[in-house]
Write a protein that holds these residues in place. Sequence first.
Motif, short mmCIF file in Angstrom:
data_model
loop_
_atom_site.label_atom_id
_atom_site.label_comp_id
_atom_site.label_asym_id
_atom_site.label_seq_id
_atom_site.Cartn_x
_atom_site.Cartn_y
_atom_site.Cartn_z
N PHE A 1 0.84 -1.19 0.00
CA PHE A 1 0.00 0.00 0.00
C PHE A 1 0.88 1.25 0.00
CE2 PHE A 1 -2.55 -3.38 1.72
CZ PHE A 1 -3.80 -3.17 1.16
N GLU A 2 0.29 2.32 -0.49
CA GLU A 2 0.98 3.60 -0.46
C GLU A 2 1.23 3.96 1.00
OE1 GLU A 2 -0.05 6.83 -3.78
OE2 GLU A 2 -1.29 6.95 -2.00
N ASP A 3 2.25 4.72 1.26
CA ASP A 3 2.60 5.19 2.61
C ASP A 3 3.23 4.11 3.49
OD1 ASP A 3 1.65 7.68 1.95
OD2 ASP A 3 -0.35 7.30 2.77
N GLY A 4 3.71 3.03 2.89
CA GLY A 4 4.61 2.15 3.63
C GLY A 4 4.05 0.94 4.33
N LEU A 5 2.86 0.48 3.96
CA LEU A 5 2.36 -0.76 4.57
C LEU A 5 2.48 -1.90 3.57
CD1 LEU A 5 0.85 -2.22 6.95
CD2 LEU A 5 -1.25 -1.73 5.71
N PHE A 6 3.03 -3.01 4.04
CA PHE A 6 3.14 -4.20 3.21
C PHE A 6 2.47 -5.35 3.95
CE2 PHE A 6 5.40 -8.01 1.67
CZ PHE A 6 5.20 -7.86 0.31
N VAL A 7 1.51 -5.98 3.30
CA VAL A 7 0.81 -7.12 3.91
C VAL A 7 1.31 -8.39 3.22
CG1 VAL A 7 -1.43 -8.19 4.37
CG2 VAL A 7 -1.22 -5.71 4.41
N GLU A 8 2.01 -9.21 3.99
CA GLU A 8 2.56 -10.45 3.42
C GLU A 8 1.57 -11.58 3.70
OE1 GLU A 8 6.66 -11.26 4.67
OE2 GLU A 8 6.17 -13.38 4.51
N VAL A 9 1.26 -12.33 2.67
CA VAL A 9 0.24 -13.39 2.80
C VAL A 9 0.87 -14.75 2.49
CG1 VAL A 9 -2.03 -14.17 2.03
CG2 VAL A 9 -1.52 -11.75 2.04
N SER A 10 0.56 -15.70 3.33
CA SER A 10 1.03 -17.07 3.06
C SER A 10 0.02 -18.07 3.60
CB SER A 10 2.40 -17.30 3.69
OG SER A 10 2.35 -17.04 5.05
N PRO A 11 0.00 -19.27 3.02
CA PRO A 11 -0.97 -20.28 3.51
C PRO A 11 -0.60 -20.77 4.91
CG PRO A 11 -0.03 -20.90 1.39
CD PRO A 11 0.79 -19.78 1.91
N THR A 12 -1.62 -21.09 5.68
CA THR A 12 -1.42 -21.58 7.05
C THR A 12 -0.62 -22.87 7.07
OG1 THR A 12 -3.55 -20.65 7.60
CG2 THR A 12 -2.68 -22.26 9.14
N GLY A 13 0.28 -22.94 8.02
CA GLY A 13 1.01 -24.19 8.26
C GLY A 13 2.07 -24.51 7.25
N GLU A 14 2.33 -23.58 6.34
CA GLU A 14 3.37 -23.85 5.35
C GLU A 14 4.47 -22.84 5.49
OE1 GLU A 14 2.15 -24.44 1.33
OE2 GLU A 14 0.36 -25.49 2.00
N SER A 15 5.70 -23.33 5.45
CA SER A 15 6.83 -22.43 5.56
C SER A 15 6.95 -21.63 4.28
CB SER A 15 8.11 -23.24 5.78
OG SER A 15 9.22 -22.40 5.62
N THR A 16 7.06 -20.31 4.45
CA THR A 16 7.19 -19.46 3.27
C THR A 16 8.66 -19.23 2.95
OG1 THR A 16 7.13 -17.56 4.73
CG2 THR A 16 5.07 -18.22 3.68
N SER A 17 9.52 -19.67 3.87
CA SER A 17 10.93 -19.34 3.69
C SER A 17 11.62 -20.24 2.68
CB SER A 17 11.64 -19.41 5.03
OG SER A 17 11.37 -20.63 5.65
N GLY A 18 11.04 -21.42 2.41
CA GLY A 18 11.63 -22.32 1.43
C GLY A 18 12.93 -22.91 1.92
N GLY A 19 13.85 -23.15 1.00
CA GLY A 19 15.14 -23.75 1.35
C GLY A 19 16.11 -22.71 1.87
N LEU A 20 17.36 -23.16 2.02
CA LEU A 20 18.40 -22.29 2.58
C LEU A 20 18.62 -21.06 1.70
CD1 LEU A 20 20.69 -21.84 4.68
CD2 LEU A 20 22.18 -23.08 3.12
N TRP A 21 18.72 -21.28 0.39
CA TRP A 21 18.99 -20.16 -0.52
C TRP A 21 17.83 -19.18 -0.56
CZ3 TRP A 21 23.71 -19.25 -1.25
CH2 TRP A 21 24.64 -20.28 -1.33
N ALA A 22 16.62 -19.73 -0.47
CA ALA A 22 15.43 -18.84 -0.45
C ALA A 22 15.44 -18.00 0.82
CB ALA A 22 14.16 -19.66 -0.54
N ARG A 23 15.85 -18.63 1.94
CA ARG A 23 15.91 -17.90 3.23
C ARG A 23 16.97 -16.80 3.17
NH1 ARG A 23 15.15 -22.80 6.01
NH2 ARG A 23 17.32 -22.96 6.63
N ILE A 24 18.12 -17.17 2.59
CA ILE A 24 19.20 -16.17 2.47
C ILE A 24 18.73 -15.03 1.56
CG2 ILE A 24 21.53 -15.78 1.56
CD1 ILE A 24 22.20 -18.64 2.56
N GLY A 25 18.06 -15.39 0.49
CA GLY A 25 17.56 -14.37 -0.45
C GLY A 25 16.56 -13.44 0.24
#
Lengths: 248, 231
Positions: free
Chosen positions: B159-183
């Motif tokens: 959103f304008e003015d600095g709000l970011f809403v991050e959405v992910s499915p329940t119970g699932e890791s959004t971070s992925g593997g090591l490289w995705a986490r580092i990224g």
Amino acid sequence: MIGGNLNAARGEALGRPRRSALVVSLPWRLRPGKWGVIAAILVTVLGAAAHGTGFAYRPATEFAMVLPSQPSPNPDALRKSLARLRSQQRTLQAALRQKSPRGTHLIIDQTLNRLQVKKDGDTLLDVRCSAGSGMLLQEGGGKKRRWIFDTPRGQFRVLQKVQNPVWKKPDWAFVEEGKPIPTDPDERFEYGTLGEYALHFGNGYMIHGTLYERLIGRSVTHGCIRLGKEDLRKVWSSVPHGTPIYIY
Amino acid sequence: MTATATRVSVAVTVSLAVVLSLAASGPADPKDEARRLVIQNEILQKQIELASQEAFCLVLDPSAQTMTLMLKGAVLRTYRISDLEIGDPRVAFVSRGETIGWQGKIWSRGALVPPRDQDRIEIIPPPPGAADDENAAAPPVPPTPEERYPVPPRYGIRFEDGLFVEVSPTGESTSGGLWARIGAWWDDLWEVTRVEPTDRLRLRLHLRREDSEALYRSLPPDTKLLALPPR
């Protein structure tokens, strides 16, 4: 250390210079021990700073809204203020309720191709439909007209209900079929294509039936909403003239 | 004798607890009540303002654990939230964000990140005279919504003015593997150390997979957001 000494001894035995001799010969300032300590401190500090850099997440329950501070009024004034605020709240709640649709209304998800008939918070019908394909059509020849077959988003109303509708084919229908655009208006009428009923909601858009029921659930239309025969009958019987339609 | 003393002491403790809890749940301080009403009325005015506009809006209610897509006062779809977290940007443990005042504010011009691009198919009309040709190619059958709009495992609404809403499915890791986490860590590091960070506050929502995918596929452009304060 023992391993290192053994390796050094092995190197000596093989005629290679001892690694420890190189360390001893360096000036005191350049001893790796000191640089190692400095590097370790730097890495630790930078690592800690990096660890504390980024987004720190906490549960939303920790965030209560900050109440505005106000000067302490006398008890009588406070009582009056509370009464006024409660009355204002009732008025605002009523105004908000006025904004929400009362009675039957239609909700259409034009991406997922779902149509719902709702009444006073209850879902009376939840069925698959077909919305605009989003395709492009460019007219050939000199005219170069262009059409995009999207279903519009927003709030609309049922403006007209028609039984056994006749489709008056617009120009794009002829262009799409590679046929010449007729000069006689009678050549534009097509019977039976729109199913048993049509509910007009403005700018030529309608909710109507189809000859291709197998494609219901896919985005295949030129912007109208298509329903299966049985679902169209239910919508027709439950939706009066003027019913609000919300498309998102 | 000992048993009687124990029973008496238990009874006294229970009575004391009941009295204390009743005292604690007594009438609220009128000043706090007045302030609470002021805030609630402000929020109601914002909701009326939103319901009077043509724009689509999301109403986030942390107390009810729901986010509702609305248009002119009509509920289009309700997404149930299983978890909601608030993240503020920090550089070396020092906050650069705004965790005060985000509730009760109308956030505008919400846009999906990554955007939901529509790959439009162009219809090639048959040449004149070929319309009645039986061998003419059948028109293409468009893909299903699932085929057309694949949902990324991690997406957001900025959103304008600095709000970011991050959405992910329940119970699932959004971070992925090591490289995705580092990224992701690198992206966050880059974001918070900028002179003017784009995101001054992040909300992390966990939705049911079905809701998470539906929100990505159906969210209209330029949606607004209003977060309600906890009740």
